[in-house]
Scaffold this motif. Structure first.
Motif, PDB file in Angstrom:
ATOM      1  N   HIS A 209     -27.321 -23.696  19.399  1.00 60.62           N
ATOM      2  CA  HIS A 209     -28.134 -23.304  18.262  1.00 60.62           C
ATOM      3  C   HIS A 209     -27.870 -24.197  17.051  1.00 60.62           C
ATOM      4  O   HIS A 209     -28.812 -24.742  16.446  1.00 60.62           O
ATOM      5  CB  HIS A 209     -27.859 -21.846  17.903  1.00 60.62           C
ATOM      6  N   PHE A 210     -26.597 -24.355  16.709  1.00 58.79           N
ATOM      7  CA  PHE A 210     -26.266 -25.151  15.524  1.00 58.79           C
ATOM      8  C   PHE A 210     -26.528 -26.635  15.753  1.00 58.79           C
ATOM      9  O   PHE A 210     -26.991 -27.340  14.843  1.00 58.79           O
ATOM     10  CB  PHE A 210     -24.810 -24.914  15.124  1.00 58.79           C
ATOM     11  N   LEU A 211     -26.237 -27.123  16.958  1.00 61.35           N
ATOM     12  CA  LEU A 211     -26.500 -28.526  17.245  1.00 61.35           C
ATOM     13  C   LEU A 211     -27.993 -28.830  17.201  1.00 61.35           C
ATOM     14  O   LEU A 211     -28.420 -29.874  16.674  1.00 61.35           O
ATOM     15  CB  LEU A 211     -25.929 -28.893  18.618  1.00 61.35           C
ATOM     16  N   SER A 212     -28.811 -27.939  17.748  1.00 61.39           N
ATOM     17  CA  SER A 212     -30.257 -28.138  17.715  1.00 61.39           C
ATOM     18  C   SER A 212     -30.784 -28.129  16.284  1.00 61.39           C
ATOM     19  O   SER A 212     -31.647 -28.936  15.921  1.00 61.39           O
ATOM     20  CB  SER A 212     -30.962 -27.058  18.544  1.00 61.39           C
ATOM     21  N   HIS A 213     -30.252 -27.226  15.480  1.00 62.30           N
ATOM     22  CA  HIS A 213     -30.671 -27.177  14.072  1.00 62.30           C
ATOM     23  C   HIS A 213     -30.278 -28.465  13.349  1.00 62.30           C
ATOM     24  O   HIS A 213     -31.071 -29.024  12.577  1.00 62.30           O
ATOM     25  CB  HIS A 213     -30.042 -25.975  13.384  1.00 62.30           C
ATOM     26  N   LEU A 214     -29.069 -28.928  13.618  1.00 64.25           N
ATOM     27  CA  LEU A 214     -28.586 -30.154  12.974  1.00 64.25           C
ATOM     28  C   LEU A 214     -29.429 -31.351  13.363  1.00 64.25           C
ATOM     29  O   LEU A 214     -29.912 -32.112  12.505  1.00 64.25           O
ATOM     30  CB  LEU A 214     -27.120 -30.390  13.357  1.00 64.25           C
ATOM     31  N   LEU A 215     -29.655 -31.532  14.660  1.00 63.77           N
ATOM     32  CA  LEU A 215     -30.302 -32.746  15.149  1.00 63.77           C
ATOM     33  C   LEU A 215     -31.824 -32.696  15.096  1.00 63.77           C
ATOM     34  O   LEU A 215     -32.484 -33.723  15.271  1.00 63.77           O
ATOM     35  CB  LEU A 215     -29.839 -33.028  16.573  1.00 63.77           C
ATOM     36  N   SER A 216     -32.382 -31.529  14.852  1.00 67.42           N
ATOM     37  CA  SER A 216     -33.832 -31.456  14.661  1.00 67.42           C
ATOM     38  C   SER A 216     -34.201 -31.692  13.200  1.00 67.42           C
ATOM     39  O   SER A 216     -35.387 -31.741  12.855  1.00 67.42           O
ATOM     40  CB  SER A 216     -34.369 -30.091  15.121  1.00 67.42           C
ATOM     41  N   THR A 217     -33.199 -31.843  12.357  1.00 68.72           N
ATOM     42  CA  THR A 217     -33.410 -32.126  10.933  1.00 68.72           C
ATOM     43  C   THR A 217     -33.383 -33.627  10.689  1.00 68.72           C
ATOM     44  O   THR A 217     -32.421 -34.312  11.046  1.00 68.72           O
ATOM     45  CB  THR A 217     -32.310 -31.467  10.074  1.00 68.72           C
ATOM     46  N   TYR A 218     -34.459 -34.140  10.103  1.00 72.55           N
ATOM     47  CA  TYR A 218     -34.541 -35.563   9.772  1.00 72.55           C
ATOM     48  C   TYR A 218     -35.265 -35.723   8.437  1.00 72.55           C
ATOM     49  O   TYR A 218     -36.311 -35.114   8.237  1.00 72.55           O
ATOM     50  CB  TYR A 218     -35.265 -36.354  10.853  1.00 72.55           C
ATOM     51  N   PRO A 219     -34.709 -36.502   7.496  1.00 76.42           N
ATOM     52  CA  PRO A 219     -33.424 -37.190   7.602  1.00 76.42           C
ATOM     53  C   PRO A 219     -32.253 -36.227   7.388  1.00 76.42           C
ATOM     54  O   PRO A 219     -32.442 -35.139   6.843  1.00 76.42           O
ATOM     55  CB  PRO A 219     -33.497 -38.239   6.500  1.00 76.42           C
ATOM     56  N   GLN A 220     -31.086 -36.646   7.790  1.00 81.17           N
ATOM     57  CA  GLN A 220     -29.902 -35.811   7.656  1.00 81.17           C
ATOM     58  C   GLN A 220     -29.422 -35.751   6.213  1.00 81.17           C
ATOM     59  O   GLN A 220     -28.984 -34.719   5.734  1.00 81.17           O
ATOM     60  CB  GLN A 220     -28.784 -36.354   8.551  1.00 81.17           C
ATOM     61  N   PHE A 221     -29.534 -36.896   5.529  1.00 85.33           N
ATOM     62  CA  PHE A 221     -29.150 -36.988   4.124  1.00 85.33           C
ATOM     63  C   PHE A 221     -30.396 -37.250   3.287  1.00 85.33           C
ATOM     64  O   PHE A 221     -31.348 -37.859   3.764  1.00 85.33           O
ATOM     65  CB  PHE A 221     -28.109 -38.091   3.925  1.00 85.33           C
ATOM     66  N   GLU A 222     -30.395 -36.798   2.065  1.00 88.08           N
ATOM     67  CA  GLU A 222     -31.569 -36.841   1.197  1.00 88.08           C
ATOM     68  C   GLU A 222     -32.162 -38.247   1.135  1.00 88.08           C
ATOM     69  O   GLU A 222     -31.452 -39.232   0.888  1.00 88.08           O
ATOM     70  CB  GLU A 222     -31.205 -36.364  -0.208  1.00 88.08           C
ATOM     71  N   ASN A 223     -33.466 -38.322   1.380  1.00 90.60           N
ATOM     72  CA  ASN A 223     -34.208 -39.587   1.359  1.00 90.60           C
ATOM     73  C   ASN A 223     -33.665 -40.602   2.367  1.00 90.60           C
ATOM     74  O   ASN A 223     -33.875 -41.810   2.218  1.00 90.60           O
ATOM     75  CB  ASN A 223     -34.201 -40.196  -0.051  1.00 90.60           C
ATOM     76  N   ASN A 224     -32.950 -40.107   3.364  1.00 90.25           N
ATOM     77  CA  ASN A 224     -32.351 -40.968   4.386  1.00 90.25           C
ATOM     78  C   ASN A 224     -31.448 -42.036   3.777  1.00 90.25           C
ATOM     79  O   ASN A 224     -31.332 -43.153   4.283  1.00 90.25           O
ATOM     80  CB  ASN A 224     -33.423 -41.654   5.237  1.00 90.25           C
ATOM     81  N   SER A 225     -30.810 -41.670   2.669  1.00 88.54           N
ATOM     82  CA  SER A 225     -29.917 -42.587   1.973  1.00 88.54           C
ATOM     83  C   SER A 225     -28.596 -41.882   1.672  1.00 88.54           C
ATOM     84  O   SER A 225     -28.512 -41.087   0.731  1.00 88.54           O
ATOM     85  CB  SER A 225     -30.558 -43.084   0.674  1.00 88.54           C
ATOM     86  N   PRO A 226     -27.580 -42.159   2.475  1.00 84.66           N
ATOM     87  CA  PRO A 226     -27.550 -43.124   3.572  1.00 84.66           C
ATOM     88  C   PRO A 226     -28.135 -42.535   4.850  1.00 84.66           C
ATOM     89  O   PRO A 226     -28.220 -41.309   4.983  1.00 84.66           O
ATOM     90  CB  PRO A 226     -26.047 -43.385   3.743  1.00 84.66           C
ATOM     91  N   PRO A 227     -28.511 -43.394   5.809  1.00 82.59           N
ATOM     92  CA  PRO A 227     -28.974 -42.880   7.095  1.00 82.59           C
ATOM     93  C   PRO A 227     -27.818 -42.319   7.917  1.00 82.59           C
ATOM     94  O   PRO A 227     -26.656 -42.671   7.694  1.00 82.59           O
ATOM     95  CB  PRO A 227     -29.583 -44.118   7.762  1.00 82.59           C
TER      96      PRO A 227
END
Length: 329
Positions: free
Chosen positions: A244-262
Motif C-alpha cells: 500500500h505505502f510503496l504503491s502510494h509512494l511510486l505512483s506519485t510523480y514528481p516525488q519532490f516539488e517541481n521535480n527539483s531535485p528529481p
C-alpha cells in the motif's frame, strides 16, 4: 564470541573508489552500490542481525568509545580544502580511530531479492539526486565531506554547533549522513551518527529516525535561509514497505516539488539495523523502474519512472554486470 565478531568484521568489506571516480560521480552508482556482494543476501542479513545483537552490549563496545572533538579549531587549515581537522570518533563497525572522515558512511547493496520480512521489518526512503556527504556541525560552522573524507564546503547552519549563535562553548555538535543537492541549495538528511557528543550508531533504524526528527524540531532555523542558516535542511521521509505505502509512494510523480531535485532511487533500511561503516545487506538500493522486477508487479509504479529505464535494459542482473564491467574498466 570472538569468532562471531571476526565474522562480522569480515562481512563488513569496504570498497575503496579512487578520489577521481568520486569527484566525477554525481549519483549513486559509485556512492551507494556494492558491486560484488550479490549472493546470499537473506542469509547474510540474518547472520549480521544475530551477530549485531549478541555483540551490542559487550564486544562491540570497544568500537563505540567516546566522541571527542578537538578543543581548538584552526580556521586557516581549511583554506586549501585539505582534511586536517577531525574528531577522534569510534563508531560500531569501525576498525580504528578515523584520522579523516573517510569511509564512515553506511552504504547500501543492490537489493536483488525481496526479503522474506520485507513488509514487516523494512522502510523505504525516496532519495533525490545529489552528492552523498557527511555533515559535521561544530565550532560555530558546518563542514561537509565526501565518502572518501574529502572536504567539500562549509557554511553556517541552524544545526547544533553549526553557527556561532548555537555553538554553546563546544557543548553543541552533531554528525549527520545526508544528500546535498546544489541546485536546490538543500541538504536532505538520511541518518544520524552523533548528536551533542552522544553517539547514536548503536541505535536501530527506527530509533535513529525518531531521534533525528525530535531533535531537529528544536532547531527551526534549519527550515529557512537566514542569518544563522545558509542552506535548507530537510529530513527525508522513511516509509513502511507495505504494498500500500510503496504503491502510494511510486505512483506519485514528481516525488519532490517541481521535480527539483528529481528522484534518483530508493534506499531500503532494515528496521533493526545499527549504523555501521561500509556496505551492508541491511540497507538496499533500487532504481524505481526495478521495483516490479524485484519486489513484485502488484506495486504501482508511475509510467514516468518506468520511462527512466535505460535503452537496452534486459534485467537487473544484466544491468549490474554491465556496471561492474564499466567500473573495472
Amino acid at each position: 564470541m570472538e569468532d562471531d565478531f571476526e565474522k562480522l568484521e569480515k562481512a563488513l568489506v569496504k570498497i575503496e573508489p579512487s578520489e577521481a571516480e568520486e569527484e566525477t560521480s554525481n549519483n549513486y552508482e559509485t556512492l551507494y552500490k556494492n558491486w560484488g556482494k550479490i549472493e546470499y543476501q537473506e542469509e547474510r542479513r540474518k547472520k549480521l542481525l544475530k551477530i549485531q545483537k549478541s555483540n551490542r552490549s559487550n564486544k562491540i563496545d570497544r568500537f563505540r568509545g567516546i566522541l571527542n572533538f578537538n578543543s581548538v579549531e584552526d580556521k586557516e587549515i581549511f583554506m586549501d580544502k585539505k582534511v586536517s581537522y577531525t574528531p577522534n570518533i569510534y563508531v560500531a563497525g569501525f576498525h580504528k580511530t578515523c584520522k579523516t572522515y573517510s569511509n564512515i558512511l553506511m552504504l547500501s547493496e543492490w537489493m536483488i531479492e525481496k526479503p522474506t520480512d520485507f513488509s514487516e521489518n523494512w522502510y523505504v526512503v525516496p532519495c533525490p539526486k545529489g552528492m552523498r556527504l557527511l555533515a559535521v556541525a561544530d565550532f560555530g560552522t558546518t563542514k561537509f565531506y565526501t565518502k572518501l573524507g574529502k572536504f567539500k564546503f562549509e557554511c553556517l547552519t541552524g544545526l547544533p554547533g553549526g553557527n556561532p549563535y548555537n555553538y554553546n562553548n563546544g557543548k553543541n555538535c552533531c554528525i549527520l549522513d545526508c544528500i546535498y543537492n546544489e541546485n536546490t541549495n538543500t541538504v536532505y538528511l538520511l541518518d544520524i551518527i552523533s548528536w551533542n557528543k552522544r553517539l547514536i550508531t548503536d541505535g536501530e533504524t527506527e530509533f535513529r529516525q525518531y531521534w533525528m526528527e525530535i531533535q531537529l524540531e528544536n532547531f527551526p532555523e534549519t527550515k529557512t535561509i537566514n542569518e544563522k542558516n545558509k542552506i535548507l535542511i530537510k529530513i527525508l521521509p522513511m516509509i513502511p514497505c507495505t504494498n500500500h505505502f510503496l504503491s502510494h509512494l511510486l505512483s506519485t510523480y514528481p516525488q519532490f516539488e517541481n521535480n527539483s531535485p528529481p528522484l534518483d532511487g530508493l534506499m531500503f533500511y532494515h528496521k533493526n539495523a545499527c549504523y555501521i561503516s561500509g556496505e551492508t545487506p541491511l540497507v538496499g538500493w533500487l532504481y524505481p523502474y526495478m521495483v516490479p522486477e524485484v519486489l513484485g508487479k502488484d506495486i504501482d509504479v508511475h509510467p514516468k519512472y518506468m520511462d527512466q529505464m535505460p535503452d537496452g535494459y534486459v534485467n537487473q542482473a544484466d544491468f549490474i554486470q554491465n556496471l561492474k564491467k564499466n567500473y573495472k574498466n
